[in-house]
Design an enzyme around this catalytic site. Sequence first.
Site, PDB file in Angstrom:
ATOM      1  N   GLY B  24       9.082  14.239  58.733  1.00  0.00           N
ATOM      2  CA  GLY B  24       9.244  15.452  59.522  1.00  0.00           C
ATOM      3  C   GLY B  24       9.499  16.679  58.673  1.00  0.00           C
ATOM      4  O   GLY B  24       9.134  16.745  57.502  1.00  0.00           O
ATOM      5  N   LEU B  25      10.186  17.640  59.305  1.00  0.00           N
ATOM      6  CA  LEU B  25      10.389  18.932  58.641  1.00  0.00           C
ATOM      7  C   LEU B  25      11.608  18.830  57.729  1.00  0.00           C
ATOM      8  O   LEU B  25      12.631  19.441  57.963  1.00  0.00           O
ATOM      9  CB  LEU B  25      10.590  19.987  59.727  1.00  0.00           C
ATOM     10  CG  LEU B  25      10.292  21.438  59.391  1.00  0.00           C
ATOM     11  CD1 LEU B  25       8.970  21.566  58.649  1.00  0.00           C
ATOM     12  CD2 LEU B  25      10.273  22.262  60.657  1.00  0.00           C
ATOM     13  N   HIS B  26      11.483  18.038  56.665  1.00  0.00           N
ATOM     14  CA  HIS B  26      12.618  17.852  55.766  1.00  0.00           C
ATOM     15  C   HIS B  26      12.651  18.968  54.723  1.00  0.00           C
ATOM     16  O   HIS B  26      11.888  19.931  54.801  1.00  0.00           O
ATOM     17  CB  HIS B  26      12.589  16.461  55.126  1.00  0.00           C
ATOM     18  CG  HIS B  26      11.338  16.175  54.358  1.00  0.00           C
ATOM     19  ND1 HIS B  26      11.152  16.641  53.094  1.00  0.00           N
ATOM     20  CD2 HIS B  26      10.220  15.501  54.702  1.00  0.00           C
ATOM     21  CE1 HIS B  26       9.957  16.262  52.677  1.00  0.00           C
ATOM     22  NE2 HIS B  26       9.366  15.563  53.625  1.00  0.00           N
ATOM     23  N   ALA B  27      13.546  18.833  53.765  1.00  0.00           N
ATOM     24  CA  ALA B  27      13.862  19.948  52.870  1.00  0.00           C
ATOM     25  C   ALA B  27      12.630  20.629  52.273  1.00  0.00           C
ATOM     26  O   ALA B  27      12.500  21.845  52.317  1.00  0.00           O
ATOM     27  CB  ALA B  27      14.778  19.443  51.753  1.00  0.00           C
ATOM     28  N   ALA B  30      10.275  22.373  54.863  1.00  0.00           N
ATOM     29  CA  ALA B  30      11.029  23.444  55.503  1.00  0.00           C
ATOM     30  C   ALA B  30      11.169  24.631  54.551  1.00  0.00           C
ATOM     31  O   ALA B  30      10.974  25.786  54.939  1.00  0.00           O
ATOM     32  CB  ALA B  30      12.404  22.936  55.938  1.00  0.00           C
TER      33      ALA B  30
END
Lengths: 576, 100
Positions: B24-27, B30
């Site tokens: 997903g929208l991890h570090a 993002a």
Amino acid sequence: MTSGRRLSGEGVSPERARGTTCWFATEKRATLPGGERADQPTGTQPTVAAGGQPSTGDVERTTERARFERARAQARAEVRADREQLAATAGADAAAVFDAHAQFLDDPELVAAVEDALDLGLVAEHAVQVAVDDAITEVGDRYAADLQDIRRRLLRVLRGRDPPVPADLPTGTVVLAERLRPSDTVALDLGRIAGIATVAGGRTAHASIVARSLGIPAVVGIGESLRDVPDGVEVQVAGCEGVVVVDPEERAGTSDGEDEAEQPRLEPATTTDCQAVRVAANAGTTTELETAAERGADGVGLFRTEMLFLQAERRPTEADLYEAYVSLLDAFPDERVVVRTLDVGDDKVVPAVRSGGGGPLGGRGIQLSLGPNRDLFERQLRALVRAAAAPGGDLGVMFPMVASVEDFEQARGVLRTVLAELADEGVAVDEPAVGTMVETPAATMVADELADRAEFLSVGTNDLIQYLMAAARDDESAADRHDPLGPPVLRAVDRTTAAAERADVPVSVCGEMAGDPSLAPLLLGLGVDELSVPPGAVQAVKNAVATTDHGNAAAVAERAVDAPTREAVAELVEEL
Amino acid sequence: MTDHLDASDARTVERVVVVGVDGGLHARPAARLVEQARAHDCELRVRPIAGDEPVPADSMLAVTSLGVGAGERIRLLADGPEAYAVVQAVAATLTGGDPE
């Protein structure tokens, strides 16, 4: 501290290593005299500045703002440097976390929250605490460690401290920590670390990502029990199994396997490069089954049924056989147990059963089961398919002395007919996994075709060697021909494992060769998935598996298969 | 920014993107999204399909607080001269097509 104590956590990199423990203690270093602990509760109400005097004057506010901006600029520069350093040692993926840190430092919401707190008269340190606390509440646990890391960095810079210098750890250190935050991994000489074990954290934690990219064995999220492990003790970090073994001497993989009765390996053994290998038992009697279970066998790779016929004064009934198979499944409720159908003939003469013409070529195994002993074969299969329907257990059936695709298909045909008949009668039945022995040279010649049809293969090396080398297994004058290291034998095994791999079915070895710990690396290198061994050899073979480097074994085995003579093979096997 | 005006320079662009990056929208994605939002001359907001209010894409805190997982859909709302470009760039990041 008990030797051999095992601490379980989440294994995050598939490696295993040993080293000496050293606690990593940045938390303590970050807590300065008079400073605030990062985990201290802080309110969002305006509080007084240092010295008990409200810091509400315009001059102070301007000064605090300037301090914060300078700290932020320096923190940003440090983050950029850390990113470069980690990218150089652990790669871009691991270093990318610092991109996130840079964006958090420049976050307009975060900066505005700090400025609001400064406007209320807080000193910069306190304003950072308050703002980051709120931010952690907003984004949740997933980024809490990153935000705490950023806060720690800002507070350190505000206090005029330099970044921590990498600790001077000796090579082979296993680093123990509450958790490793991104900036911690920069403060470690990663090249010298043998392993990592942490109290907190999960697979996606930064330490896990760094460990994976560097191939450092790591177990995270072990919990409170890790805190009892002191500095300076020997531990083994098994990233594959998610286990840290404290003071592992007693269950060392290098032990010669004679004295392992105290703490048997009950779980499947894994090679040093984390290939799980089943070490199952060969058994034929209740006593052998009990021993196998005690010694931590991963199921039964070969259950010989001949004993059931020898023990009975009469031919066993279907009910006798059913009972025997159900108790076999009960002995290993969570593992695969494989029953070999009746194999009489050669040296195995059973009074109640027709045994062919005698001698190795006198007819045996499936040949008799499909011929004169068909009635007994059907009875055995009826009992087996009924036992397969019993709750628990995972039953496999394999046929001995298969020499052709026809042999296998006919035998399986009988099993399916029996299954259909019983189902029609309303009897509870289930189809077991159906495999075949590979123990005739003929079977190795059609290994591809057998592997396409069977659900598993099992190499019986004793008979395979006898028939390959034209030397009866009980002929002592031909003992030197019974050599598992002979190139013909290796090539026959290699043909079989290659066929199994192509067809994606598991392959087991259940002859004496499997029970010799010194040959385990060679067999694993050839692509064998399971070793089925005498119950007494289970632990020694598991220990041999645990010290095998599978990748290296495969490279050596590949050369061994091409070696021209027994001596050449033996020389290569010495390397393993 | 007037020199950028051409046929694709719609001032308002909306697009729904399925987050294809692992985890997903991890570090990393993002941070990249925020970086791209800041690098373009427009206002970009992000709104989870199931969520309520759009959040500013130039705030790492706001973007990570969405907790968007792999396979989830989010709506990108861009307003400004570079709306089209920023949506293209961010979509590539979120679908895993961004080589960076």
